[in-house]
Design a protein around this motif. Structure first.
Motif, PDB file in Angstrom:
ATOM      1  N   SER A 155      -4.960   2.194  -1.899  1.00 52.26           N
ATOM      2  CA  SER A 155      -5.824   2.011  -0.731  1.00 52.26           C
ATOM      3  C   SER A 155      -5.916   0.541  -0.359  1.00 52.26           C
ATOM      4  O   SER A 155      -5.489  -0.346  -1.120  1.00 52.26           O
ATOM      5  CB  SER A 155      -7.220   2.543  -1.032  1.00 52.26           C
ATOM      6  OG  SER A 155      -7.845   1.741  -2.022  1.00 52.26           O
ATOM      7  N   CYS A 169       0.833  -1.206   0.000  1.00 54.64           N
ATOM      8  CA  CYS A 169       0.000   0.000   0.000  1.00 54.64           C
ATOM      9  C   CYS A 169       0.864   1.251   0.000  1.00 54.64           C
ATOM     10  O   CYS A 169       0.584   2.223  -0.715  1.00 54.64           O
ATOM     11  CB  CYS A 169      -0.927   0.007   1.211  1.00 54.64           C
ATOM     12  SG  CYS A 169      -2.286  -1.181   1.120  1.00 54.64           S
ATOM     13  N   GLU A 205     -13.958  -0.469   4.893  1.00 51.99           N
ATOM     14  CA  GLU A 205     -13.851   0.981   4.797  1.00 51.99           C
ATOM     15  C   GLU A 205     -15.197   1.677   4.997  1.00 51.99           C
ATOM     16  O   GLU A 205     -15.237   2.879   5.277  1.00 51.99           O
ATOM     17  CB  GLU A 205     -13.246   1.360   3.446  1.00 51.99           C
ATOM     18  CG  GLU A 205     -11.791   0.888   3.311  1.00 51.99           C
ATOM     19  CD  GLU A 205     -11.162   1.269   1.985  1.00 51.99           C
ATOM     20  OE1 GLU A 205     -11.916   1.573   1.031  1.00 51.99           O
ATOM     21  OE2 GLU A 205      -9.923   1.276   1.898  1.00 51.99           O
TER      22      GLU A 205
END
Length: 395
Positions: free
Chosen positions: A48, A42, A367
């Protein structure tokens, strides 16, 4: 060694099982090189967590598309040629990953590696099924079932150590193993005596192949395996990251703790093969394991650090049972060993759908709704897997 070896259940069959097993490990070594260094990827690639999750999911994309055609192709070109193509896919894909300079290029390399997973997931069990009668097939598949857990354990413990400074070293390592596996398969694997094709006129027609795809129980088996893979691949993909970011573990400790799931599943998978042979049932162990997984998914991302070792061991016991029973049941459902590749290709569709949707969708869920709630989302999938298992008309 003779060019064509002895028949099924001979002592030589166990040597062939060992060859296929160590060749097959090339697949999980390539597949699971991402999770233990996901944080580094990442940062290095500036992506992300969702994008990093797709590095796992895209691995299965080609396998979903080609799983059914692969069963027909393997039936046509034979086990040995299919095995060679699988290993070449890992070599080429991993090398391309080494020289990737962007996330999109790395994603593409994972697609090529996914072709190898598609082929070996079908070729491996089919190659073994030729060598064992139904009375011993469960035991053999129990040992084969350790191919994914062992590959994962290797990468979860090796990758954080060798790839801490440069993730490319991990890709070079997976390339080297794929080359070793290619050489091993080419030089050592043989088909049993009497399985060579002698009459081209007996090749199956397209109509007969499609008739075999209408077998109801093979699709129910595939769906049950899909449910197990959604659970397993999600835990495998994100648990090291969760342990590092939320429980404060170092990458090496997180990788080792997460790998305990697959380490214990090696043992439980082997014992499940013996158990299913002894009780003469593939259905009962699958049902018990699927039910246990549904209950265990109530808490994976809400436990404190000191509980994680025990939890991963318990989860691994039940994770390991299902692949063993699935790989043993598929050839039995199809009846004819020569049709096992077609049945296993259907199973591979379910397996790879689970591996594709699990990490990608779970990354987005994390998320949006958080780790704990995202974990609960896996339970309904496992419940559907339980229903599919109950509907199967298998022993």
């Amino acid at each position: 060694m003779s060019k064509v070896a002895k028949g099924p259940d001979s002592p030589y069959a166990w040597w062939m099982l060992a060859v296929v097993f160590f060749v097959g490990i090339a697949a999980p070594i390539n597949q699971f090189k991402v999770p233990p260094i996901m944080q580094q990827l990442c940062i290095s690639l500036d992506v992300s967590l969702t994008t990093a999750g797709w590095l796992m999911s895209v691995f299965s994309l080609v396998a979903i598309i080609l799983a059914l055609p692969a069963g027909f192709i393997i039936r046509k070109i034979g086990i040995r040629t299919a095995g060679v193509l699988a290993m070449l896919s890992f070599v080429v894909g991993s090398l391309l990953g080494v020289f990737s300079t962007s996330p999109s290029m790395l994603l593409f390399s994972r697609v090529i590696e996914g072709l190898g997973m598609c082929l070996i997931a079908i070729t491996g069990p089919a190659a073994i099924s030729y060598w064992f009668t139904p009375a011993k097939l469960g035991t053999a598949m129990g040992l084969w079932g350790a191919w994914v857990p062992l590959g994962l354990v290797i990468m979860f413990n090796v990758a954080p150590r060798i790839g801490a400074g440069d993730w490319h070293i991990v890709w070079w390592t997976s390339t080297a193993y794929a080359v070793f596996a290619l050489i091993l398969f080419v030089t050592c694997y043989r088909m049993p005596k009497g399985t060579e094709r002698k009459d081209p006129g007996k090749e199956p027609t397209l109509q007969s192949i499609f008739a075999k795809l209408k077998v109801r129980d093979i699709w129910l088996l595939a769906f049950a395996f899909l449910a197990q893979n959604v659970c397993q691949i999600t835990i495998n993909s994100f648990m090291p990251t969760f342990m590092g970011t939320h429980l404060g573990m170092s990458p090496a400790k997180a990788g080792f703790t997460a790998s305990l799931l697959m380490l214990i599943s090696i043992v439980s998978g082997a014992l499940a093969g013996v158990w299913s042979d002894k009780i003469n049932s593939r259905k009962k162990p699958t049902f018990i394991a699927m039910g246990a997984l549904a209950l265990l998914m109530l808490c994976p991302f809400s436990l404190p650090a000191e509980w994680m070792t025990g939890y991963m061991l318990i989860l691994g016991i039940f994770i390991g049972i299902i692949p063993t029973c699935v790989f043993a049941a598929a050839p039995e459902i199809m009846g004819n060993p020569e049709d096992s590749g077609i049945g296993l290709s259907v199973v591979a569709v379910g397996q790879n759908l689970g591996m594709f949707f699990g990490p990608g969708l779970y990354g987005m869920l994390i998320e949006n709704v958080g780790w704990t709630t995202a974990g609960y989302m896996i339970i309904p999938v496992l419940v559907l897997g339980i229903i599919a298992t109950l509907m199967m008309r298998i022993r």
